[in-house]
Scaffold this active site. Structure first.
Site, PDB file in Angstrom:
ATOM      1  N   SER A 169      13.721   1.077  57.159  1.00 54.41           N
ATOM      2  CA  SER A 169      12.275   1.390  57.191  1.00 54.41           C
ATOM      3  C   SER A 169      11.456   0.099  57.267  1.00 54.41           C
ATOM      4  CB  SER A 169      11.863   2.223  55.977  1.00 54.41           C
ATOM      5  OG  SER A 169      12.290   1.669  54.758  1.00 54.41           O
ATOM      6  N   LYS A 204      21.528  -1.816  50.480  1.00 55.32           N
ATOM      7  CA  LYS A 204      20.740  -0.638  50.106  1.00 55.32           C
ATOM      8  C   LYS A 204      21.634   0.560  49.793  1.00 55.32           C
ATOM      9  CE  LYS A 204      18.628  -0.458  54.013  1.00 55.32           C
ATOM     10  NZ  LYS A 204      19.378  -1.567  54.614  1.00 55.32           N
TER      11      LYS A 204
END
Length: 641
Positions: free
Chosen positions: A552, A484
């Site tokens: 998340s 990410k």
């Protein structure tokens, strides 16, 4: 012409019968309706009592009696022809186990009133079912087995009835036939219950000695077995109690707007059920939360316009002025409006198998209003067996607790003690649509009244136009080690070459400052994402393109951030990397620590990751290099103005 035995013609007799039927229907139509519940501990005789009420009020058909007689013989009824409990225990499991599981609603009527009674389960594990039955009740009949006295579930159900706002309590000491109708036993139980009731705030109750099995003191005739009791029978008491609608009519006018009725350009009315008070044409009313005022022009119903409408009636109200009012707003008396606020203290009854997620966004439904809301860590939960207030980090199934609730916009409300409609709410899980809690608003927090949004002359649109771009939040989500941060960094570099104004929020970097006080429990992770969402929102207000790289792991929190933003500004980018690949990379050695048990609550190992179901963009880092993934993302998000 044929005549009957009274000398009337057949036509006259038929006319008299028709007149009697019309008279009966007219009388029946205007009877008041009392809703009440029966509750108490297991095997206190709740179902038997209701069965007796149905039987004595002639509400059972012959075929039902035949079937019940057959069922009664199967289970054995101590010589009695009918086991009255079987009239109510409709589930097969209830009949097999001899207990009540679900809430059973039954209807019956007397000469003076109509009734809806809810038979609530006595087992602690079905407390949520009991709360459901009590939520609309005018009165509660709390049964106590005369042999056993006040038990834990008696206390639990009494507390819940008081909590839910039931003012009329009947203490029915049942099975008096099994203690030889002993007055001393009855008096001792009443004294014991009175002591407990005063401790939890029940100001008054009506005590009756009854036998659901034998029928003593159930109907109008006083029982010869209890000559020492001079009060009313149960039915007589039920016939005389004031119902909620009668009490509500004495309060100020409140009507949550359910929908705006606009069949044509010549008619605009506001439809809803009047919660409290009364209203007439010519009355000055106020629409909240806007605060606009007008005058009632007419009160429209299917059967024609009314001169007055009261609590409990569903009507359409038209106004003299074209004011802004829509579903979720509240029409009220102009000079005595309810409050509006977005932060409250509330009492919650947790109804879901999954625990409360502190800080997670839930739908809060209050009357016709629906907002997004979060629940903070409970101030305490209540042990209903001892009435002790215990420390709690969350709430589990059947727990009752007090916590602060924050809504994303102001609600029109009154305290639950004053108004059930504008004070009682439910919480709904945004992902599963399951109702997770029932709540009662106690009061608004002072800070909700003192903190106001300061308008700025330079708008978010102006900020964006100065930068010649459309604000975006590029939300990168995926497992630890999925890539990410690397891909987000590549995307930001390419956007910088395009003269775009950006800012990258990285999970590790944010935890060095803004979120350094948070750990990695589920509650802390939810709060971590909430704070990041608020920061990202402020940055989009400044016209920036924000890139966030966070695991998340929960869909609900990603949805919460999406709802914070305008329009299509939230772009969910799923960095899809299999767990085994992410673990092989393990640049920071986190998976190794987690496998060894040295790192708790690690996503993918002992904490779940909920992959996006419909992300705007998906990149597979097994098939793409970071640069290829970045180019793919740039192509997907263009143009940016």
């Amino acid at each position: 012409m044929a005549q009957d035995t009274s000398g009337n013609s057949v036509y006259q007799t038929e006319a008299l019968i028709a007149e009697d039927i019309d008279s009966y229907l007219e009388t029946h139509q205007h009877k008041t309706m009392l809703r009440f519940i029966t509750c108490g501990s297991v095997d206190d005789g709740k179902s038997t009592l209701i069965g007796r009420l149905l039987y004595d009020s002639k509400m059972i058909f012959e075929d039902q009696l035949d079937a019940l007689s057959a069922d009664s013989k199967k289970v054995g009824t101590q010589g009695q022809e009918i086991d009255f409990a079987l009239l109510v225990d409709g589930l097969a499991a209830e009949r097999e186990q001899g207990i009540t599981i679900d809430v059973a609603y039954r209807f019956f009527n007397t000469e003076k009133r109509k009734f809806i009674v809810a038979d609530c389960p006595g087992h602690e594990q079905y407390t949520r079912n009991m709360v459901t039955g009590a939520s609309t009740a005018d009165l509660a009949v709390i049964l106590i087995d005369a042999r056993k006295g006040v038990l834990v579930q008696t206390r639990r159900h009494s507390y819940l009835c008081h909590l839910i706002g039931i003012k009329n309590i009947v203490l029915a000491v049942n099975k008096m036939d099994l203690v030889d109708y002993d007055q001393a036993r009855f008096d001792a139980i009443v004294a014991d219950y009175a002591k407990f009731a005063s401790e939890i705030g029940i100001e008054s109750f009506t005590a009756l000695p009854i036998s659901g099995f034998k029928g003593d003191n159930i109907t109008a005739a006083p029982s010869e077995k209890t000559p020492w009791y001079v009060g009313p029978s149960l039915v007589e008491h039920l016939e005389g109690v004031a119902v909620l609608s009668e009490v509500a009519s004495q309060k100020p006018f409140r009507m949550p707007v359910q929908w705006v009725n606009r069949p044509n350009l010549d008619f605009r009315g506001f439809s809803g059920l009047i919660a409290t008070g009364s209203v007439k044409p010519g009355d000055a009313v106020r629409a909240l939360p806007s605060g606009k005022t007008s005058t009632v022009k007419s009160i429209v119903t299917y059967d024609g316009d009314l001169e007055e409408a009261i609590a409990g009636q569903a009507v359409t109200i038209t106004l003299d002025d074209e004011i802004d009012c829509s579903r979720g707003d509240v029409l009220c008396v102009a000079d005595n409006p309810p409050e509006t606020a977005d932060q409250f203290e509330a009492t919650l009854v947790w109804l879901n198998d999954e625990d409360l997620h502190v800080g997670r966004g839930y739908w809060l439904k209050l009357g016709t209003q629906t907002v997004s809301a979060t629940v903070q860590q409970p101030k305490h939960r209540v042990d209903v067996n001892t009435m002790d207030e215990l420390a709690a980090k969350t709430l589990s199934l059947n727990d009752i607790g007090v916590a602060e609730v924050y809504a994303d916009k102001a609600l029109v409300f009154e305290s639950y003690a004053d108004n059930r409609t504008l004070g009682g709410f439910i919480l709904v899980d945004k992902i599963t649509n399951a109702t997770v809690a029932a709540g009662m608003l106690n009061f608004s927090l002072r800070r909700s009244q003192n903190v106001h949004w300061q308008a700025s002359d330079i708008t978010r649109e102006h900020h964006a136009s100065m930068k010649n771009q459309t604000p975006r939040v590029l939300w990168f989500t995926g497992l630890s080690g999925s890539g990410k941060s690397t891909i987000a960094n590549e995307v930001e570099k390419k956007l910088a070459l395009m003269n775009r104004h950006t800012f990258l929020l990285d999970g590790d970097n944010v935890r060095h400052g803004l979120n350094k006080d948070l750990g990695f429990t589920e509650a802390d992770r939810i709060e971590n994402i909430r704070r990041i969402g608020e920061v990202a929102k402020l940055m989009t207000d400044a016209g920036l393109i924000v890139l966030t790289a966070f695991i998340s792991p929960f869909r609900a929190e990603r949805q919460m951030v999406r709802e914070m933003l305008e329009g299509h500004e939230f772009v969910e980018i799923f960095v899809d990397t299999p767990l085994e690949v992410a673990e092989e990379r393990d640049v920071k050695g986190l998976y190794k620590k987690a496998r060894a048990g040295n790192l708790k609550n690690f996503t993918g190992i002992d904490s779940p990751y909920e992959a996006p179901e419909a992300p705007e963009i998906t990149v597979n880092t097994v098939e793409m290099s970071p640069e290829e993934a970045a180019n793919y993302i740039i192509d997907k998000i263009l143009p940016l103005k």
